[in-house]
Motif scaffolding. Structure first.
Motif, PDB file in Angstrom:
ATOM      1  N   UNK A 160     -34.150  11.610  26.057  1.00  6.26           N
ATOM      2  CA  UNK A 160     -34.723  10.851  24.835  1.00  6.26           C
ATOM      3  C   UNK A 160     -35.716   9.795  25.178  1.00  6.26           C
ATOM      4  N   UNK A 161     -37.018   9.646  24.649  1.00  4.67           N
ATOM      5  CA  UNK A 161     -38.343   9.203  25.032  1.00  4.67           C
ATOM      6  C   UNK A 161     -39.129   9.110  23.927  1.00  4.67           C
ATOM      7  N   UNK A 162     -39.704   7.694  23.650  1.00  8.05           N
ATOM      8  CA  UNK A 162     -40.889   6.954  22.848  1.00  8.05           C
ATOM      9  C   UNK A 162     -41.760   7.370  23.991  1.00  8.05           C
ATOM     10  N   UNK A 163     -42.551   7.709  22.660  1.00  7.42           N
ATOM     11  CA  UNK A 163     -44.367   7.996  23.415  1.00  7.42           C
ATOM     12  C   UNK A 163     -45.427   7.829  22.062  1.00  7.42           C
ATOM     13  N   UNK A 164     -46.163   6.904  22.896  1.00  6.73           N
ATOM     14  CA  UNK A 164     -47.332   6.119  21.398  1.00  6.73           C
ATOM     15  C   UNK A 164     -48.719   6.819  21.975  1.00  6.73           C
ATOM     16  N   UNK A 165     -49.291   7.639  21.421  1.00  3.27           N
ATOM     17  CA  UNK A 165     -50.679   7.236  22.525  1.00  3.27           C
ATOM     18  C   UNK A 165     -51.138   6.488  22.215  1.00  3.27           C
ATOM     19  N   UNK A 166     -52.419   6.719  23.202  1.00  5.81           N
ATOM     20  CA  UNK A 166     -52.736   4.577  23.703  1.00  5.81           C
ATOM     21  C   UNK A 166     -54.025   4.762  22.278  1.00  5.81           C
ATOM     22  N   UNK A 167     -54.770   5.581  22.283  1.00  8.00           N
ATOM     23  CA  UNK A 167     -55.374   5.714  21.019  1.00  8.00           C
ATOM     24  C   UNK A 167     -54.944   4.838  19.847  1.00  8.00           C
ATOM     25  N   UNK A 168     -53.588   5.066  18.962  1.00  7.83           N
ATOM     26  CA  UNK A 168     -52.680   4.675  17.892  1.00  7.83           C
ATOM     27  C   UNK A 168     -52.680   3.149  18.335  1.00  7.83           C
ATOM     28  N   UNK A 169     -52.191   2.808  20.336  1.00 13.09           N
ATOM     29  CA  UNK A 169     -52.167   1.158  19.962  1.00 13.09           C
ATOM     30  C   UNK A 169     -52.804   0.777  20.079  1.00 13.09           C
ATOM     31  N   UNK A 170     -54.074   1.047  20.308  1.00 12.54           N
ATOM     32  CA  UNK A 170     -55.154   0.102  19.831  1.00 12.54           C
ATOM     33  C   UNK A 170     -55.761   0.059  18.915  1.00 12.54           C
ATOM     34  N   UNK A 171     -55.597   1.236  17.834  1.00 13.15           N
ATOM     35  CA  UNK A 171     -55.905   1.168  16.632  1.00 13.15           C
ATOM     36  C   UNK A 171     -54.919   0.376  16.017  1.00 13.15           C
ATOM     37  N   UNK A 172     -53.749   0.514  15.545  1.00 14.69           N
ATOM     38  CA  UNK A 172     -52.744  -0.225  14.809  1.00 14.69           C
ATOM     39  C   UNK A 172     -52.279  -1.991  15.312  1.00 14.69           C
ATOM     40  N   UNK A 173     -52.058  -2.486  13.837  1.00 13.90           N
ATOM     41  CA  UNK A 173     -51.210  -4.180  14.862  1.00 13.90           C
ATOM     42  C   UNK A 173     -49.911  -3.671  15.199  1.00 13.90           C
ATOM     43  N   UNK A 174     -49.455  -4.660  15.837  1.00 19.74           N
ATOM     44  CA  UNK A 174     -47.850  -4.635  16.261  1.00 19.74           C
ATOM     45  C   UNK A 174     -46.686  -4.689  14.818  1.00 19.74           C
ATOM     46  N   UNK A 175     -47.040  -4.943  13.796  1.00 20.07           N
ATOM     47  CA  UNK A 175     -46.378  -4.688  11.937  1.00 20.07           C
ATOM     48  C   UNK A 175     -46.350  -3.333  12.112  1.00 20.07           C
ATOM     49  N   UNK A 176     -47.748  -2.094  11.712  1.00 23.42           N
ATOM     50  CA  UNK A 176     -47.912  -0.731  11.901  1.00 23.42           C
ATOM     51  C   UNK A 176     -47.644  -0.323  12.727  1.00 23.42           C
ATOM     52  N   UNK A 177     -47.566  -0.533  13.833  1.00 17.24           N
ATOM     53  CA  UNK A 177     -46.856   0.689  14.820  1.00 17.24           C
ATOM     54  C   UNK A 177     -45.407   0.461  14.993  1.00 17.24           C
ATOM     55  N   UNK A 178     -44.735  -0.845  14.712  1.00 15.00           N
ATOM     56  CA  UNK A 178     -42.909  -1.064  14.323  1.00 15.00           C
ATOM     57  C   UNK A 178     -43.114  -0.126  13.181  1.00 15.00           C
ATOM     58  N   UNK A 179     -43.156   0.460  12.082  1.00 17.40           N
ATOM     59  CA  UNK A 179     -43.624   0.801  11.063  1.00 17.40           C
ATOM     60  C   UNK A 179     -43.371   2.184  11.183  1.00 17.40           C
ATOM     61  N   UNK A 180     -44.519   2.373  11.917  1.00 20.21           N
ATOM     62  CA  UNK A 180     -44.302   3.941  12.328  1.00 20.21           C
ATOM     63  C   UNK A 180     -43.532   4.188  12.883  1.00 20.21           C
ATOM     64  N   UNK A 181     -43.374   3.866  14.082  1.00 21.05           N
ATOM     65  CA  UNK A 181     -42.056   3.770  15.001  1.00 21.05           C
ATOM     66  C   UNK A 181     -40.968   4.084  14.222  1.00 21.05           C
ATOM     67  N   UNK A 182     -40.368   3.528  13.015  1.00 27.17           N
ATOM     68  CA  UNK A 182     -39.197   3.156  12.690  1.00 27.17           C
ATOM     69  C   UNK A 182     -39.312   4.664  11.761  1.00 27.17           C
ATOM     70  N   UNK A 183     -40.960   5.121  10.974  1.00 29.57           N
ATOM     71  CA  UNK A 183     -41.051   6.464  10.763  1.00 29.57           C
ATOM     72  C   UNK A 183     -40.084   7.746  11.466  1.00 29.57           C
ATOM     73  N   UNK A 184     -40.531   7.514  12.644  1.00 29.03           N
ATOM     74  CA  UNK A 184     -39.774   8.601  13.790  1.00 29.03           C
ATOM     75  C   UNK A 184     -38.512   8.379  13.437  1.00 29.03           C
ATOM     76  N   UNK A 185     -38.109   7.365  13.533  1.00 28.12           N
ATOM     77  CA  UNK A 185     -36.432   7.153  14.065  1.00 28.12           C
ATOM     78  C   UNK A 185     -35.775   7.300  12.641  1.00 28.12           C
ATOM     79  N   UNK A 186     -36.454   7.432  11.300  1.00 23.34           N
ATOM     80  CA  UNK A 186     -36.110   8.245  10.167  1.00 23.34           C
ATOM     81  C   UNK A 186     -35.167   9.457  10.621  1.00 23.34           C
ATOM     82  N   UNK A 187     -36.625  10.705  11.057  1.00 17.12           N
ATOM     83  CA  UNK A 187     -36.323  11.705  11.212  1.00 17.12           C
ATOM     84  C   UNK A 187     -35.018  11.574  11.956  1.00 17.12           C
ATOM     85  N   UNK A 188     -34.511  10.678  13.284  1.00 16.64           N
ATOM     86  CA  UNK A 188     -33.466  10.916  13.978  1.00 16.64           C
ATOM     87  C   UNK A 188     -32.028  10.135  12.919  1.00 16.64           C
TER      88      UNK A 188
END
Length: 413
Positions: free
Chosen positions: A254-282
């Motif tokens: 398993x890998x966690x993947x961020x688009x570079x466009x997303x990393x450039x547009x969101x701050x750390x808190x927001x990126x962590x929240x987006x990833x937490x959502x994806x982990x929610x599916x898991x």
């Protein structure tokens, strides 16, 4: 007219009419709300961005209308129009082994269909995506991607298809159970292999370099009990301005993947929240549940195909004289979407419910307001309409409409 022909044409007319009606509702609803930003977004989305999203949605919808007409023409051309018979006649004339001939008939038909739809894909990429500032794909990159996709389809698909046709020919009346098991095993294998063997053929994946963000993500993974083979940034900006994040793979790969466009547009808190959502599916086992659902539907489909292959009316009613396992499989692949469209609301409902559950999990692991901020940014930057037609969304949206989703999360702030 053959009863099966009548049933097929009736289902095609009803399903196409339904899709057309839903598309008209969507266009009317988006156009009606084009000049008014919904109250929930008024402080975070400008009228200009809202209008851009509406225009983008309408432009894609217009192309979808053309795509539906082209799709109907292709389907009728291959079935009642005699296209499959013509292709089969060419392959049969070469005197090749039956399985090779069958593979040739199926792949030729599918490749011809892809070729006929190519102008629509070109228009989508180089006119619509270009017009709204999303396209970063060059004609050369588009051609390379198309060649890679076609090559992989042939290299991977041809042996799988040959194996299934061999099982259909030699495994007796219960061949469909074995074929289903092969297909499911193949799907799991591809899920495992995709991150490291296939995805790198199309994109470059580099380990996340931001040490602070990486530490926060690793802490989140530890809290969630999720083990991955790494956190990577994908060069999505090479082709598109859209942003996204996902986890991919199966089992230990398993890998966690961020688009570079997303990393450039969101701050750390927001990126962590987006990833937490994806982990929610898991954590909520959505992937396994969807896999189980797909397995059951696929098993039912193979069982139905196992019955249809021995019925003359199945071929004749769909305009095919060449009766073989290959043409039966091909007909089933082409025609089943005409009937499965009526299941779309059920599938979409389940998917939206899973998205709510993943949002709830994210809110429990980070803060709901960070996910709200991230989603609003993604809606704005991806030009996602904030005002879809409710009935259209019920059929086609795998994620809750923006206003409903934000309202759900805002209640947790």
């Amino acid at each position: 007219m053959n009863t099966v022909t009548t049933l097929f044409l009736t289902a095609l007319a009803v399903s196409s009419g339904l899709e057309y009606w839903l598309a008209r509702r969507q266009a009317r609803h988006v156009r009606l709300h084009r000049d008014h930003v919904p109250d929930a977004f008024r402080d975070r989305v400008s009228l200009e961005d809202h209008q851009k999203a509406a225009d983008y949605t309408l432009a894609k919808g217009s192309l979808d209308d053309v795509g539906r007409i082209v799709g109907i023409a292709i389907l009728l051309g291959f079935t009642l129009g005699g296209g499959i018979d013509a292709i089969a006649a060419v392959w049969n004339g070469w005197g090749l082994p039956p399985i090779t001939t069958g593979v040739g008939i199926v792949l030729t038909t599918l490749l011809a269909s892809q070729l006929l739809e190519l102008p629509l894909n070109l228009y989508q990429t180089f006119r619509i995506e270009e017009r709204f500032g999303f396209n970063r794909t060059t004609p050369r990159q588009f051609a390379i991607d198309l060649a890679l996709q076609t090559g992989l389809s042939l290299v991977i698909g041809a042996p799988l298809l040959a194996l299934i046709l061999w099982v259909m020919d030699s495994a007796g009346a219960q061949w469909w159970i074995i074929a289903w098991a092969i297909l499911m095993a193949f799907s799991i294998l591809m899920s495992w292999a995709f991150p490291t063997l296939i995805a790198p053929l199309f994109n470059k994946f580099t380990p996340l370099a931001d040490a602070t963000l990486k530490a926060r993500i690793e802490a989140l993974l530890e809290r969630c009990g999720f083990r991955s083979e790494g956190i990577f940034v994908m060069d999505g900006s090479r082709r598109s301005g859209h942003g996204n994040a996902y986890f991919t793979g199966f089992g230990s790969n398993k890998r966690i993947v961020f688009f570079d466009t997303l990393v450039d547009s969101l701050d750390h808190d927001e990126i962590e929240a987006v990833l937490a959502h994806e982990l929610g599916h898991f954590k909520r086992r959505h992937v396994l549940k969807m896999l189980a659902g797909t397995a059951l539907v696929t098993l039912a489909g193979f069982a139905l195909l196992g019955w249809l292959t021995g019925e003359d009316w199945f071929y004749q009613g769909l305009g095919v004289r060449e009766q073989s396992h290959a043409t039966a499989l091909l007909l089933f692949m082409l025609v089943s979407p005409v009937f499965s469209v009526f299941l779309q609301p059920i599938v979409a409902y389940v998917q939206r419910r899973y998205e709510f559950e993943a949002d709830d999990f994210a809110a429990s692991q980070t803060r709901a307001r960070y996910l709200v901020h991230a989603l609003v940014k993604l809606y704005r930057e991806n030009a996602s309409t904030l005002t879809p037609d409710p009935l259209y969304a019920a059929f086609h949206y795998s994620h809750p409409p923006a206003a409903i989703r934000i309202d759900h999360l805002s209640a947790k702030i």
